[in-house]
Design a protein around this motif. Structure first.
Motif, PDB file in Angstrom:
ATOM      1  N   PRO A 194       0.865  -1.268  -0.005  1.00  0.00           N
ATOM      2  CA  PRO A 194       0.207   0.048   0.030  1.00  0.00           C
ATOM      3  C   PRO A 194       0.852   1.213   0.049  1.00  0.00           C
ATOM      4  CG  PRO A 194      -0.928  -1.646   1.510  1.00  0.00           C
ATOM      5  CD  PRO A 194       0.482  -2.223   1.097  1.00  0.00           C
ATOM      6  N   GLN A 195       1.927   1.331   0.801  1.00  0.00           N
ATOM      7  CA  GLN A 195       2.782   2.495   0.785  1.00  0.00           C
ATOM      8  C   GLN A 195       3.367   2.797  -0.759  1.00  0.00           C
ATOM      9  OE1 GLN A 195       3.116  -0.134   2.463  1.00  0.00           O
ATOM     10  NE2 GLN A 195       5.397  -0.638   2.816  1.00  0.00           N
ATOM     11  N   ASP A 196       3.510   1.788  -1.511  1.00  0.00           N
ATOM     12  CA  ASP A 196       3.920   2.263  -2.827  1.00  0.00           C
ATOM     13  C   ASP A 196       3.055   2.919  -3.793  1.00  0.00           C
ATOM     14  OD1 ASP A 196       6.115   0.547  -2.085  1.00  0.00           O
ATOM     15  OD2 ASP A 196       5.609  -1.213  -3.004  1.00  0.00           O
ATOM     16  N   VAL A 197       1.762   2.966  -3.438  1.00  0.00           N
ATOM     17  CA  VAL A 197       0.666   3.381  -3.992  1.00  0.00           C
ATOM     18  C   VAL A 197       0.932   5.247  -3.720  1.00  0.00           C
ATOM     19  CG1 VAL A 197      -1.601   4.264  -4.055  1.00  0.00           C
ATOM     20  CG2 VAL A 197      -0.938   1.687  -4.007  1.00  0.00           C
ATOM     21  N   ASP A 198       1.042   5.512  -2.547  1.00  0.00           N
ATOM     22  CA  ASP A 198       1.415   6.789  -1.869  1.00  0.00           C
ATOM     23  C   ASP A 198       2.764   7.468  -2.657  1.00  0.00           C
ATOM     24  OD1 ASP A 198      -0.727   7.178  -0.302  1.00  0.00           O
ATOM     25  OD2 ASP A 198       0.214   6.147   1.192  1.00  0.00           O
ATOM     26  N   ALA A 235      -5.331   8.623  -2.953  1.00  0.00           N
ATOM     27  CA  ALA A 235      -5.150   7.268  -2.447  1.00  0.00           C
ATOM     28  C   ALA A 235      -6.201   6.904  -1.258  1.00  0.00           C
ATOM     29  CB  ALA A 235      -3.676   6.723  -2.053  1.00  0.00           C
ATOM     30  N   ALA A 236      -6.891   5.952  -1.281  1.00  0.00           N
ATOM     31  CA  ALA A 236      -7.849   5.403  -0.360  1.00  0.00           C
ATOM     32  C   ALA A 236      -8.056   4.068  -0.185  1.00  0.00           C
ATOM     33  CB  ALA A 236      -8.978   6.240  -0.402  1.00  0.00           C
ATOM     34  N   THR A 237      -8.391   3.586   0.758  1.00  0.00           N
ATOM     35  CA  THR A 237      -8.759   2.294   1.004  1.00  0.00           C
ATOM     36  C   THR A 237      -9.964   1.840   0.043  1.00  0.00           C
ATOM     37  OG1 THR A 237      -8.213   2.173   3.464  1.00  0.00           O
ATOM     38  CG2 THR A 237      -9.664   0.367   2.420  1.00  0.00           C
ATOM     39  N   THR A 238      -9.830   0.729  -0.639  1.00  0.00           N
ATOM     40  CA  THR A 238     -11.098   0.345  -1.736  1.00  0.00           C
ATOM     41  C   THR A 238     -11.873  -0.829  -1.307  1.00  0.00           C
ATOM     42  OG1 THR A 238      -9.809  -1.464  -2.361  1.00  0.00           O
ATOM     43  CG2 THR A 238      -9.142   0.486  -3.480  1.00  0.00           C
ATOM     44  N   SER A 239     -13.065  -0.998  -1.823  1.00  0.00           N
ATOM     45  CA  SER A 239     -14.057  -1.952  -1.438  1.00  0.00           C
ATOM     46  C   SER A 239     -13.608  -3.245  -1.369  1.00  0.00           C
ATOM     47  CB  SER A 239     -15.288  -1.622  -2.369  1.00  0.00           C
ATOM     48  OG  SER A 239     -15.092  -2.091  -3.545  1.00  0.00           O
ATOM     49  N   TYR A 240     -12.811  -3.542  -1.955  1.00  0.00           N
ATOM     50  CA  TYR A 240     -12.139  -4.957  -2.122  1.00  0.00           C
ATOM     51  C   TYR A 240     -10.874  -5.196  -1.170  1.00  0.00           C
ATOM     52  CZ  TYR A 240      -8.681  -2.831  -5.343  1.00  0.00           C
ATOM     53  OH  TYR A 240      -7.796  -1.961  -5.811  1.00  0.00           O
ATOM     54  N   GLY A 241     -10.707  -4.183  -0.232  1.00  0.00           N
ATOM     55  CA  GLY A 241      -9.690  -4.148   0.854  1.00  0.00           C
ATOM     56  C   GLY A 241      -8.232  -3.936   0.306  1.00  0.00           C
ATOM     57  N   GLY A 242      -8.397  -3.275  -0.674  1.00  0.00           N
ATOM     58  CA  GLY A 242      -7.143  -2.766  -1.451  1.00  0.00           C
ATOM     59  C   GLY A 242      -6.839  -1.346  -1.017  1.00  0.00           C
ATOM     60  N   TYR A 243      -5.830  -0.653  -1.641  1.00  0.00           N
ATOM     61  CA  TYR A 243      -5.600   0.778  -1.500  1.00  0.00           C
ATOM     62  C   TYR A 243      -5.292   1.268  -2.973  1.00  0.00           C
ATOM     63  CZ  TYR A 243      -3.318   4.675   0.650  1.00  0.00           C
ATOM     64  OH  TYR A 243      -3.240   6.144   1.161  1.00  0.00           O
ATOM     65  N   PRO A 264       1.303  14.091 -17.851  1.00  0.00           N
ATOM     66  CA  PRO A 264       1.380  15.554 -18.498  1.00  0.00           C
ATOM     67  C   PRO A 264       0.640  15.533 -19.613  1.00  0.00           C
ATOM     68  CG  PRO A 264       3.441  15.067 -17.375  1.00  0.00           C
ATOM     69  CD  PRO A 264       2.431  13.784 -17.164  1.00  0.00           C
ATOM     70  N   ASP A 265       0.485  14.197 -20.304  1.00  0.00           N
ATOM     71  CA  ASP A 265      -0.250  14.225 -21.583  1.00  0.00           C
ATOM     72  C   ASP A 265      -1.829  14.175 -21.721  1.00  0.00           C
ATOM     73  OD1 ASP A 265       1.944  14.794 -23.341  1.00  0.00           O
ATOM     74  OD2 ASP A 265       2.649  12.295 -23.031  1.00  0.00           O
ATOM     75  N   GLY A 266      -2.172  13.961 -20.207  1.00  0.00           N
ATOM     76  CA  GLY A 266      -3.606  13.707 -20.161  1.00  0.00           C
ATOM     77  C   GLY A 266      -3.875  12.450 -19.779  1.00  0.00           C
ATOM     78  N   HIS A 267      -3.391  11.462 -19.940  1.00  0.00           N
ATOM     79  CA  HIS A 267      -3.575   9.735 -19.818  1.00  0.00           C
ATOM     80  C   HIS A 267      -3.681   9.691 -18.359  1.00  0.00           C
ATOM     81  CE1 HIS A 267      -0.958   9.773 -23.691  1.00  0.00           C
ATOM     82  NE2 HIS A 267      -2.161   9.257 -23.885  1.00  0.00           N
ATOM     83  N   LEU A 268      -4.975   8.871 -18.300  1.00  0.00           N
ATOM     84  CA  LEU A 268      -5.484   8.621 -16.630  1.00  0.00           C
ATOM     85  C   LEU A 268      -4.691   7.274 -16.238  1.00  0.00           C
ATOM     86  CD1 LEU A 268      -8.887   9.627 -16.708  1.00  0.00           C
ATOM     87  CD2 LEU A 268      -7.020  11.012 -15.887  1.00  0.00           C
ATOM     88  N   TRP A 269      -3.993   7.258 -14.944  1.00  0.00           N
ATOM     89  CA  TRP A 269      -3.503   5.977 -14.468  1.00  0.00           C
ATOM     90  C   TRP A 269      -3.913   5.906 -13.175  1.00  0.00           C
ATOM     91  CZ3 TRP A 269       0.818   3.437 -16.452  1.00  0.00           C
ATOM     92  CH2 TRP A 269       1.330   3.883 -17.721  1.00  0.00           C
ATOM     93  N   GLU A 270      -4.262   4.603 -12.794  1.00  0.00           N
ATOM     94  CA  GLU A 270      -4.559   4.024 -11.623  1.00  0.00           C
ATOM     95  C   GLU A 270      -3.263   3.402 -10.685  1.00  0.00           C
ATOM     96  OE1 GLU A 270      -7.863   1.400  -9.402  1.00  0.00           O
ATOM     97  OE2 GLU A 270      -7.079   0.656 -11.218  1.00  0.00           O
ATOM     98  N   ILE A 271      -3.080   3.714  -9.685  1.00  0.00           N
ATOM     99  CA  ILE A 271      -1.882   2.841  -9.058  1.00  0.00           C
ATOM    100  C   ILE A 271      -2.663   2.306  -7.821  1.00  0.00           C
ATOM    101  CG2 ILE A 271       0.361   3.290  -7.796  1.00  0.00           C
ATOM    102  CD1 ILE A 271       0.192   4.466 -10.625  1.00  0.00           C
ATOM    103  N   ALA A 272      -2.401   0.778  -7.854  1.00  0.00           N
ATOM    104  CA  ALA A 272      -3.332   0.272  -6.814  1.00  0.00           C
ATOM    105  C   ALA A 272      -2.629  -0.832  -6.135  1.00  0.00           C
ATOM    106  CB  ALA A 272      -4.577  -0.447  -7.638  1.00  0.00           C
ATOM    107  N   HIS A 273      -2.828  -1.186  -4.941  1.00  0.00           N
ATOM    108  CA  HIS A 273      -2.463  -2.485  -4.179  1.00  0.00           C
ATOM    109  C   HIS A 273      -3.423  -3.198  -3.830  1.00  0.00           C
ATOM    110  CE1 HIS A 273      -0.579  -5.176  -1.469  1.00  0.00           C
ATOM    111  NE2 HIS A 273      -1.470  -4.783  -0.561  1.00  0.00           N
ATOM    112  N   ASN A 274      -3.393  -4.439  -4.643  1.00  0.00           N
ATOM    113  CA  ASN A 274      -4.821  -5.468  -4.511  1.00  0.00           C
ATOM    114  C   ASN A 274      -4.208  -6.478  -3.573  1.00  0.00           C
ATOM    115  OD1 ASN A 274      -6.569  -7.185  -4.342  1.00  0.00           O
ATOM    116  ND2 ASN A 274      -7.418  -6.670  -6.558  1.00  0.00           N
TER     117      ASN A 274
END
Length: 73
Positions: A8-12, A29-37, A44-54
């Motif tokens: 989880p700390q890698d997400v931050d 970053a926040a806790t997710t419904s599946y117990g992850g983070y 900068p080009d506008g592409h969206l990224w999710e960073i997650a720990h599951n």
């Protein structure tokens, strides 16, 4: 796009690195419904990224996903 982390700390840390490199954090970053983070940023080009720990998707040392049991699927 998405990037999975081993802890989880890698997400931050990755969201902060993206911010410092010119990205915009769009979902802190926040806790997710599946117990992850997880959190999201736009690069900068506008592409969206999710960073997650599951915790249900363990990663191998090389970063590959190692799902071994799908239960009743």
């Amino acid at each position: 796009m998405a990037h999975n982390t081993t802890a989880p700390q890698d997400v931050d840390a990755l969201l902060e690195a993206a911010r410092r490199a010119g990205g915009t954090v769009t979902k802190p970053a926040a806790t997710t419904s599946y117990g992850g983070y997880a959190g999201c940023f736009a690069d900068p080009d506008g592409h969206l990224w999710e960073i997650a720990h599951n915790p249900g998707f363990p990663l191998a040392d090389d970063g590959s996903l190692t799902i071994s049991d799908f239960g009743s699927l």
